[in-house]
Design a protein around this motif. Sequence first.
Motif, PDB file in Angstrom:
ATOM      1  N   HIS A 101       5.998  28.978  27.287  1.00 14.28           N
ATOM      2  CA  HIS A 101       4.725  28.459  27.457  1.00 14.28           C
ATOM      3  C   HIS A 101       4.637  26.885  27.097  1.00 14.28           C
ATOM      4  N   LYS A 102       4.019  26.175  27.793  1.00  8.93           N
ATOM      5  CA  LYS A 102       3.672  24.780  27.656  1.00  8.93           C
ATOM      6  C   LYS A 102       2.234  24.472  26.839  1.00  8.93           C
ATOM      7  N   LEU A 103       2.532  23.736  25.748  1.00 11.33           N
ATOM      8  CA  LEU A 103       1.304  23.701  24.885  1.00 11.33           C
ATOM      9  C   LEU A 103       0.741  22.231  24.819  1.00 11.33           C
ATOM     10  N   GLY A 104      -0.664  22.208  24.928  1.00 13.47           N
ATOM     11  CA  GLY A 104      -1.451  21.203  24.777  1.00 13.47           C
ATOM     12  C   GLY A 104      -1.347  20.339  23.437  1.00 13.47           C
ATOM     13  N   PRO A 105      -1.901  19.398  23.407  1.00 16.31           N
ATOM     14  CA  PRO A 105      -2.045  18.652  22.077  1.00 16.31           C
ATOM     15  C   PRO A 105      -2.863  19.397  20.878  1.00 16.31           C
ATOM     16  N   GLU A 106      -2.266  19.147  19.735  1.00 13.83           N
ATOM     17  CA  GLU A 106      -2.940  19.896  18.503  1.00 13.83           C
ATOM     18  C   GLU A 106      -4.399  19.250  18.260  1.00 13.83           C
ATOM     19  N   LYS A 107      -5.295  20.309  18.024  1.00 13.09           N
ATOM     20  CA  LYS A 107      -6.612  19.942  17.900  1.00 13.09           C
ATOM     21  C   LYS A 107      -6.797  20.563  16.297  1.00 13.09           C
ATOM     22  N   PRO A 108      -7.929  19.697  15.835  1.00 12.33           N
ATOM     23  CA  PRO A 108      -8.105  20.379  14.411  1.00 12.33           C
ATOM     24  C   PRO A 108      -8.890  21.784  14.817  1.00 12.33           C
ATOM     25  N   CYS A 109      -8.924  22.830  13.575  1.00 13.90           N
ATOM     26  CA  CYS A 109      -9.269  24.109  13.636  1.00 13.90           C
ATOM     27  C   CYS A 109      -9.762  24.475  12.339  1.00 13.90           C
ATOM     28  N   PRO A 110     -11.012  24.310  12.174  1.00 14.45           N
ATOM     29  CA  PRO A 110     -11.553  24.725  10.910  1.00 14.45           C
ATOM     30  C   PRO A 110     -11.398  26.522  11.005  1.00 14.45           C
ATOM     31  N   PHE A 111     -11.122  27.152   9.827  1.00 15.68           N
ATOM     32  CA  PHE A 111     -10.947  28.540   9.712  1.00 15.68           C
ATOM     33  C   PHE A 111     -11.311  29.263   8.236  1.00 15.68           C
ATOM     34  N   GLY A 112     -11.276  30.419   8.419  1.00 15.85           N
ATOM     35  CA  GLY A 112     -11.504  31.054   7.235  1.00 15.85           C
ATOM     36  C   GLY A 112     -10.138  32.322   7.109  1.00 15.85           C
ATOM     37  N   SER A 113      -9.686  32.439   5.979  1.00 18.32           N
ATOM     38  CA  SER A 113      -8.466  33.325   5.943  1.00 18.32           C
ATOM     39  C   SER A 113      -9.001  34.520   5.552  1.00 18.32           C
ATOM     40  N   VAL A 114      -8.545  35.715   6.215  1.00 18.80           N
ATOM     41  CA  VAL A 114      -8.703  37.054   5.672  1.00 18.80           C
ATOM     42  C   VAL A 114      -7.294  37.664   4.926  1.00 18.80           C
ATOM     43  N   SER A 115      -6.211  37.564   5.700  1.00 18.53           N
ATOM     44  CA  SER A 115      -5.042  37.630   5.336  1.00 18.53           C
ATOM     45  C   SER A 115      -4.106  36.944   5.942  1.00 18.53           C
ATOM     46  N   LEU A 116      -3.197  36.046   5.453  1.00 23.65           N
ATOM     47  CA  LEU A 116      -2.252  34.934   6.075  1.00 23.65           C
ATOM     48  C   LEU A 116      -1.147  34.837   4.899  1.00 23.65           C
ATOM     49  N   SER A 158      18.742  37.376   3.864  1.00 24.70           N
ATOM     50  CA  SER A 158      17.284  37.219   3.972  1.00 24.70           C
ATOM     51  C   SER A 158      17.231  36.904   5.346  1.00 24.70           C
ATOM     52  N   GLU A 159      15.861  37.251   6.213  1.00 22.98           N
ATOM     53  CA  GLU A 159      15.789  36.869   7.441  1.00 22.98           C
ATOM     54  C   GLU A 159      14.141  36.666   7.562  1.00 22.98           C
ATOM     55  N   THR A 160      13.739  35.871   8.377  1.00 29.17           N
ATOM     56  CA  THR A 160      12.236  35.662   8.431  1.00 29.17           C
ATOM     57  C   THR A 160      11.506  36.849   8.931  1.00 29.17           C
ATOM     58  N   ALA A 161      10.509  37.331   8.024  1.00 30.71           N
ATOM     59  CA  ALA A 161       9.980  38.281   8.587  1.00 30.71           C
ATOM     60  C   ALA A 161       8.755  38.041   9.397  1.00 30.71           C
ATOM     61  N   VAL A 162       8.371  38.991  10.710  1.00 36.12           N
ATOM     62  CA  VAL A 162       7.508  38.774  11.323  1.00 36.12           C
ATOM     63  C   VAL A 162       6.096  39.190  10.660  1.00 36.12           C
ATOM     64  N   GLU A 163       5.598  38.038   9.916  1.00 39.00           N
ATOM     65  CA  GLU A 163       4.432  38.576   9.164  1.00 39.00           C
ATOM     66  C   GLU A 163       2.746  38.650  10.288  1.00 39.00           C
ATOM     67  N   ARG A 164       2.172  39.205   9.869  1.00 42.35           N
ATOM     68  CA  ARG A 164       0.821  39.693  10.847  1.00 42.35           C
ATOM     69  C   ARG A 164      -0.299  38.872   9.816  1.00 42.35           C
ATOM     70  N   GLY A 165      -1.069  38.138  10.359  1.00 46.35           N
ATOM     71  CA  GLY A 165      -2.180  37.611   9.493  1.00 46.35           C
ATOM     72  C   GLY A 165      -3.522  37.755  10.362  1.00 46.35           C
ATOM     73  N   ARG A 166      -4.614  37.579   9.832  1.00 44.22           N
ATOM     74  CA  ARG A 166      -5.856  37.400  10.271  1.00 44.22           C
ATOM     75  C   ARG A 166      -6.663  36.457   9.919  1.00 44.22           C
ATOM     76  N   ILE A 167      -7.404  35.639  10.749  1.00 43.77           N
ATOM     77  CA  ILE A 167      -8.170  34.705  10.487  1.00 43.77           C
ATOM     78  C   ILE A 167      -9.533  34.642  11.198  1.00 43.77           C
ATOM     79  N   LEU A 168     -10.714  33.955  10.811  1.00 41.29           N
ATOM     80  CA  LEU A 168     -11.693  33.910  11.455  1.00 41.29           C
ATOM     81  C   LEU A 168     -11.964  32.459  12.072  1.00 41.29           C
ATOM     82  N   ILE A 169     -12.511  32.350  13.261  1.00 38.66           N
ATOM     83  CA  ILE A 169     -12.341  30.736  13.788  1.00 38.66           C
ATOM     84  C   ILE A 169     -13.890  30.722  14.341  1.00 38.66           C
ATOM     85  N   PRO A 170     -14.466  29.572  14.103  1.00 36.76           N
ATOM     86  CA  PRO A 170     -15.923  29.364  14.608  1.00 36.76           C
ATOM     87  C   PRO A 170     -15.887  29.581  16.079  1.00 36.76           C
ATOM     88  N   ALA A 171     -16.951  29.874  16.700  1.00 36.90           N
ATOM     89  CA  ALA A 171     -17.227  30.242  18.217  1.00 36.90           C
ATOM     90  C   ALA A 171     -17.000  28.964  19.070  1.00 36.90           C
TER      91      ALA A 171
END
Length: 115
Positions: A22-37, A58-71
């Motif tokens: 993937h080629k990624l674009g610039p970082e943009k601000p993102c307001p959010f609410g955390s459900v689990s992170l 020790s190894e980095t665990a692939v953690e799952r999370g869930r957030i809510l982002i405005p429309a």
Amino acid sequence: MFTPNLQGTIQGITGRDVHGRHKLGPEKPCPFGSVSLKVGARKTSVRADSSASRGSASETAVERGRILIPAFIEVSNGSIFSYQSAKYEVVSVHPRYAISGALDHWEVDLETFLG
């Protein structure tokens, strides 16, 4: 009505490079609410079958999370979400609607970004 209370950043996918990454674009601000992170490391066995000391690493665990982002924020699968120096890859995006039927926010599932 969803009201975000935290601030992160998001980078959308703009294409792919010659290696298919993937080629990624610039970082943009993102307001959010955390459900689990969460981010963490977990112990894994190393040669447990032949080690009397039950050595581990020790190894980095692939953690799952869930957030809510405005429309009004554009988010898609493969986007990179950052918060407090941790990076996550968006693995699924689900629209959530208000009682009136209008799009209220996105429910976004994340995994720790290992790339």
